[in-house]
Design a protein around this motif. Sequence first.
Motif, PDB file in Angstrom:
ATOM      1  N   ASN A 130       0.816  -1.219   0.000  1.00  0.00           N
ATOM      2  CA  ASN A 130       0.000   0.000   0.000  1.00  0.00           C
ATOM      3  C   ASN A 130       0.848   1.267   0.000  1.00  0.00           C
ATOM      4  O   ASN A 130       0.328   2.358  -0.172  1.00  0.00           O
ATOM      5  N   ASP A 131       2.155   1.103   0.189  1.00  0.00           N
ATOM      6  CA  ASP A 131       3.080   2.242   0.163  1.00  0.00           C
ATOM      7  C   ASP A 131       3.465   2.483  -1.296  1.00  0.00           C
ATOM      8  O   ASP A 131       4.120   1.654  -1.921  1.00  0.00           O
ATOM      9  N   SER A 132       3.056   3.600  -1.839  1.00  0.00           N
ATOM     10  CA  SER A 132       3.238   3.860  -3.274  1.00  0.00           C
ATOM     11  C   SER A 132       4.615   4.426  -3.639  1.00  0.00           C
ATOM     12  O   SER A 132       4.881   4.680  -4.805  1.00  0.00           O
ATOM     13  N   ARG A 133       5.474   4.609  -2.639  1.00  0.00           N
ATOM     14  CA  ARG A 133       6.807   5.132  -2.955  1.00  0.00           C
ATOM     15  C   ARG A 133       7.559   4.124  -3.820  1.00  0.00           C
ATOM     16  O   ARG A 133       7.330   2.914  -3.719  1.00  0.00           O
ATOM     17  N   PRO A 134       8.475   4.584  -4.664  1.00  0.00           N
ATOM     18  CA  PRO A 134       9.246   3.662  -5.502  1.00  0.00           C
ATOM     19  C   PRO A 134      10.036   2.661  -4.644  1.00  0.00           C
ATOM     20  O   PRO A 134      10.527   3.008  -3.562  1.00  0.00           O
ATOM     21  N   LEU A 135      10.146   1.443  -5.139  1.00  0.00           N
ATOM     22  CA  LEU A 135      10.850   0.389  -4.415  1.00  0.00           C
ATOM     23  C   LEU A 135      12.292   0.803  -4.129  1.00  0.00           C
ATOM     24  O   LEU A 135      12.818   0.537  -3.046  1.00  0.00           O
ATOM     25  N   GLY A 136      12.930   1.475  -5.067  1.00  0.00           N
ATOM     26  CA  GLY A 136      14.314   1.912  -4.870  1.00  0.00           C
ATOM     27  C   GLY A 136      14.470   2.815  -3.656  1.00  0.00           C
ATOM     28  O   GLY A 136      15.459   2.731  -2.929  1.00  0.00           O
ATOM     29  N   VAL A 137      13.502   3.683  -3.423  1.00  0.00           N
ATOM     30  CA  VAL A 137      13.526   4.591  -2.268  1.00  0.00           C
ATOM     31  C   VAL A 137      13.415   3.779  -0.981  1.00  0.00           C
ATOM     32  O   VAL A 137      14.162   3.995  -0.020  1.00  0.00           O
ATOM     33  N   LYS A 138      12.492   2.814  -0.978  1.00  0.00           N
ATOM     34  CA  LYS A 138      12.295   1.997   0.219  1.00  0.00           C
ATOM     35  C   LYS A 138      13.521   1.130   0.511  1.00  0.00           C
ATOM     36  O   LYS A 138      13.935   1.005   1.662  1.00  0.00           O
ATOM     37  N   VAL A 157      16.098   1.016   3.812  1.00  0.00           N
ATOM     38  CA  VAL A 157      16.489  -0.208   4.525  1.00  0.00           C
ATOM     39  C   VAL A 157      18.008  -0.305   4.587  1.00  0.00           C
ATOM     40  O   VAL A 157      18.580  -0.610   5.639  1.00  0.00           O
ATOM     41  N   THR A 158      18.658  -0.054   3.472  1.00  0.00           N
ATOM     42  CA  THR A 158      20.120  -0.139   3.413  1.00  0.00           C
ATOM     43  C   THR A 158      20.771   0.842   4.385  1.00  0.00           C
ATOM     44  O   THR A 158      21.693   0.483   5.124  1.00  0.00           O
TER      45      THR A 158
END
Length: 112
Positions: free
Chosen positions: A58-66, A70-71
């Motif tokens: 449900n979080d629409s932010r780009p996967l790269g940002v997420k 995490v990194t």
Amino acid sequence: MDLVIYLQIHDTFEVNRANELALRAQKNGFKLMVHVGPQLAKNSVDLSLKLQASIDVNDSRPLGVKINEVTMSAAEWYKAYFVEISTYNYQSMPHKMEADSIALIIQKFGKS
């Protein structure tokens, strides 16, 4: 780690399985708070929350940002972990003296 490995080795993404692993990571982050200092506790909870957010469909932010979050959070956790471990004394960690001695030997011969 189970969540990270799951995300790396599976071709298909099962939301329920990922959520299960993320919940386990969060529980472990909160359990760790009881045994460690405040900085490592904060970093543990932050990392577990970032892991959960990274798989939130449900979080629409780009996967790269997420994944970047995490990194960065994992790097901060790693730093806090080693800072805390370095404060433990040899009586509470009997193998720490051996590990520190080996590290010093390696460092000494590495400079030669």
